[in-house]
Write a protein that holds these residues in place. Structure first.
Motif, PDB file in Angstrom:
ATOM      1  N   THR A   1       0.831  -1.205   0.000  1.00  0.00           N
ATOM      2  CA  THR A   1       0.000   0.000   0.000  1.00  0.00           C
ATOM      3  C   THR A   1       0.864   1.252   0.000  1.00  0.00           C
ATOM      4  O   THR A   1       0.608   2.194  -0.766  1.00  0.00           O
ATOM      5  CB  THR A   1      -0.927   0.011   1.230  1.00  0.00           C
TER       6      THR A   1
ATOM      7  N   VAL B   1      -9.929  -0.507  -2.910  1.00  0.00           N
ATOM      8  CA  VAL B   1      -8.918  -0.095  -1.933  1.00  0.00           C
ATOM      9  C   VAL B   1      -7.614   0.262  -2.635  1.00  0.00           C
ATOM     10  O   VAL B   1      -6.980   1.273  -2.326  1.00  0.00           O
ATOM     11  CB  VAL B   1      -8.698  -1.209  -0.887  1.00  0.00           C
TER      12      VAL B   1
ATOM     13  N   ALA C   1      -5.995   4.070  -2.900  1.00  0.00           N
ATOM     14  CA  ALA C   1      -4.633   4.361  -2.453  1.00  0.00           C
ATOM     15  C   ALA C   1      -3.847   5.071  -3.560  1.00  0.00           C
ATOM     16  O   ALA C   1      -3.144   6.064  -3.309  1.00  0.00           O
ATOM     17  CB  ALA C   1      -3.928   3.068  -2.032  1.00  0.00           C
TER      18      ALA C   1
ATOM     19  N   THR D   1      -5.725   4.162   4.161  1.00  0.00           N
ATOM     20  CA  THR D   1      -6.095   2.991   3.356  1.00  0.00           C
ATOM     21  C   THR D   1      -6.281   1.766   4.227  1.00  0.00           C
ATOM     22  O   THR D   1      -7.279   1.040   4.110  1.00  0.00           O
ATOM     23  CB  THR D   1      -5.009   2.712   2.288  1.00  0.00           C
TER      24      THR D   1
ATOM     25  N   ILE E   1     -10.246   2.601   4.834  1.00  0.00           N
ATOM     26  CA  ILE E   1     -10.804   2.169   3.548  1.00  0.00           C
ATOM     27  C   ILE E   1     -10.907   0.647   3.467  1.00  0.00           C
ATOM     28  O   ILE E   1     -11.959   0.110   3.096  1.00  0.00           O
ATOM     29  CB  ILE E   1      -9.948   2.708   2.382  1.00  0.00           C
ATOM     30  N   GLN E   2      -9.841  -0.064   3.811  1.00  0.00           N
ATOM     31  CA  GLN E   2      -9.869  -1.527   3.735  1.00  0.00           C
ATOM     32  C   GLN E   2     -10.945  -2.144   4.626  1.00  0.00           C
ATOM     33  O   GLN E   2     -11.729  -2.976   4.155  1.00  0.00           O
ATOM     34  CB  GLN E   2      -8.489  -2.094   4.090  1.00  0.00           C
TER      35      GLN E   2
ATOM     36  N   TYR F   1      -9.206  10.645   3.079  1.00  0.00           N
ATOM     37  CA  TYR F   1      -7.875  11.097   2.669  1.00  0.00           C
ATOM     38  C   TYR F   1      -7.784  12.622   2.724  1.00  0.00           C
ATOM     39  O   TYR F   1      -6.768  13.173   3.187  1.00  0.00           O
ATOM     40  CB  TYR F   1      -7.560  10.628   1.242  1.00  0.00           C
TER      41      TYR F   1
END
Length: 513
Positions: A127, A165, A169, A232, A236-237, A477
């Protein structure tokens, strides 16, 4: 929608889900851009009748609202509808790049590189590597948008993770980290030139170098990469979990002898291109340098998409020929055509987005809003740090209305640079503050040139994805980058560190001024 990971939802999760559902409940993105365009037409008429105007800080020109529903405005709409679409900057870039990438993809070359990456890359830092690569890609024009973002989705899916995801990123690095980098890009001399002109309002002899923010941007590169990685992995994940959509996961198998041979020869082709580029840029009078021997405006940098097409296409042809995927030129042409089919939805979106952007520019509404907002912020008469933080917010807000970083700075620089100079702060500092605000909302701004393309990427994995999906996915973000970058800026000022070579934080007017 895909299956979320099993975990207790926080308030922020509920907020993001609400934001996504609300956004996706809106009409189709193409319809939405069409409605935006119509709204601009109506607002232009209202603004004209109410005499909305502002004075340009650099030229002193009074900028008035243009009525696009007038006889002249309607004539312009009818005459320019086609050229608005065909001249929309990202369209040609994406089409040309996809022709080359299409050859590489249908030949199997991209797939085999993905397998190599997945089989060899440490999962713990993947990532970070993607976000970091996204930031660095800004030095190579728009390659991050057309190559890295969709590729990251494929890589994450191949590793059993949600493709959204990976794309988020990469998008965070490419767009949210627009102002950060380890090398000087084309935007640096553009902004420096505008800053210098604004500084001349008070100090005619002041000079701003393209490296004015270099130290700050280098540190920002690692900050944004770390923040993007944290968002991330932590936000997000967990939100998306695993992917169970219709797009098949890339199989990850060891390379066959024929594939290894194809990869070897494709890399030899790549090496050949690198030699050609080196021959063109190493000599001071190289054909790939610009007229004064530099690189920032050279054929190499301005033609980076052409090089992407040539390199990806030739590598794909060689690989496909060796592995037997391409038996003749018809197979190659079919591969190029196949890649363009995936852009059908994007092309529809671009048509309406291009009209909206053009109308907004013609009406002068964006310029008037930017100038009015800047003047209001100045009149608040706050301390330097609060003023800078509000300036970041203003730049971030204006970024939602105007897409061009240089166009926004052309308006703001003549206002804020003289003010900060009178307060004892350098033009280089004003520029750095602006660049933060200009970056943090890129990932959630529909005015960002490639926003429609990002929607198309997401729709590959879920046809119901829309504006709400992108904004809900990317807003964490924006928040993280704003907070982290603001803290870095305040700390930088408190420590008194130069922003770049010879670019101090503080400024004193020459004697007699």
């Amino acid at each position: 929608m895909t299956a979320p990971a099993k975990k207790k939802k926080s308030f922020f999760d509920y907020f993001l889900n609400f934001l996504e559902k609300g956004g996706n409940a809106l009409p189709h993105p193409a319809t939405l851009f069409a409605l935006f365009a119509v709204s601009v037409l109506i607002l232009s008429a209202v603004g004209f009748w109410l005499n909305w105007q502002a004075t340009h800080p650099a030229t002193g020109e009074v900028i008035s609202t243009i009525n696009l529903l007038s006889k002249e405005g309607i004539a312009q709409i009818l005459e320019k509808m086609v050229t608005n679409f065909t001249s929309f900057a990202p369209l040609g870039i994406v089409l040309v790049a996809m022709l080359g990438i299409g050859i590489a993809e249908t030949s199997g070359l991209i797939g085999v590189f993905i397998r190599m990456l997945v089989l060899s890359a440490p999962k713990r830092i993947l990532t970070f590597v993607i976000v970091f690569a996204g930031i660095l890609s800004n030095a190579a024009s728009d390659i991050g948008y057309v190559l890295l973002i969709p590729l990251s989705g494929v890589i994450f899916q191949a590793m059993g993770r949600h493709p959204y995801v990976g794309m988020a990123a990469a998008f965070a690095g490419v767009s949210g980290g627009f102002s950060a980098n380890l090398i000087i890009g084309t935007i640096d001399p553009l902004l420096a030139g505008l800053s210098e002109e604004a500084a001349h309002i008070l100090d005619p002899g002041y000079h701003v170098n393209p490296t004015a923010n270099y130290y700050f941007m280098v540190v920002s590169t690692f900050l944004v990469a770390l923040l993007g990685t944290w968002v991330t992995e932590k936000i997000i994940q967990p939100r998306f979990g695993t992917y169970d959509g219709e797009v098949k996961q890339e199989t990850i198998e060891p390379l066959s002898k024929k594939e290894k041979k194809g990869v070897l020869w494709s890399l030899i082709v790549l090496a050949g291109w690198l030699v050609v580029i080196a021959v063109g840029v190493i000599p001071e009078d190289g054909i790939l340098r610009d007229g004064d021997g530099g690189l920032l405006s050279s054929p190499l940098m301005t033609g980076i998409i052409t090089f992407l097409f040539l390199i990806a296409g030739s590598m794909g042809v060689v690989y496909g020929a060796i592995t037997g995927v391409f038996k003749n030129d018809t197979d190659v042409a079919n591969g190029m055509a196949q890649s363009l089919k995936t852009l059908a939805h994007y092309i529809v979106l671009v048509f309406f987005a291009a009209q909206f952007v053009a109308y907004f520019r013609w009406s002068n509404l964006g310029v008037i809003m930017a100038i009015t907002g800047a003047e209001g912020l100045v009149e608040a008469n706050l301390g330097v740090v609060p003023l800078m933080l509000l300036f970041i917010l203003l730049a971030a807000f204006v970024n939602m209305l105007m897409g061009s970083a240089s166009a926004k700075w052309a308006i703001m620089a003549p206002i804020f640079i003289p003010i900060f100079m009178l307060l004892g702060y350098s033009p280089e500092l004003s520029q750095a503050v602006y660049r933060i605000g200009d970056s943090v909302t890129n990932v959630i701004s529909p005015m960002m040139s490639f926003f429609a393309l990002i929607i198309a990427y997401f729709q590959k994995y879920d046809k119901n994805a829309g504006l709400g999906t992108i904004i809900a996915t990317m807003i964490p973000y924006s928040i993280a980058f704003f907070i982290g970058w603001s803290i870095l800026l305040i700390g930088w000022i408190m420590l008194g560190i130069p922003l770049g070579p010879g670019a101090e934080l503080f400024y004193e007017l020459p004697a007699g001024e």
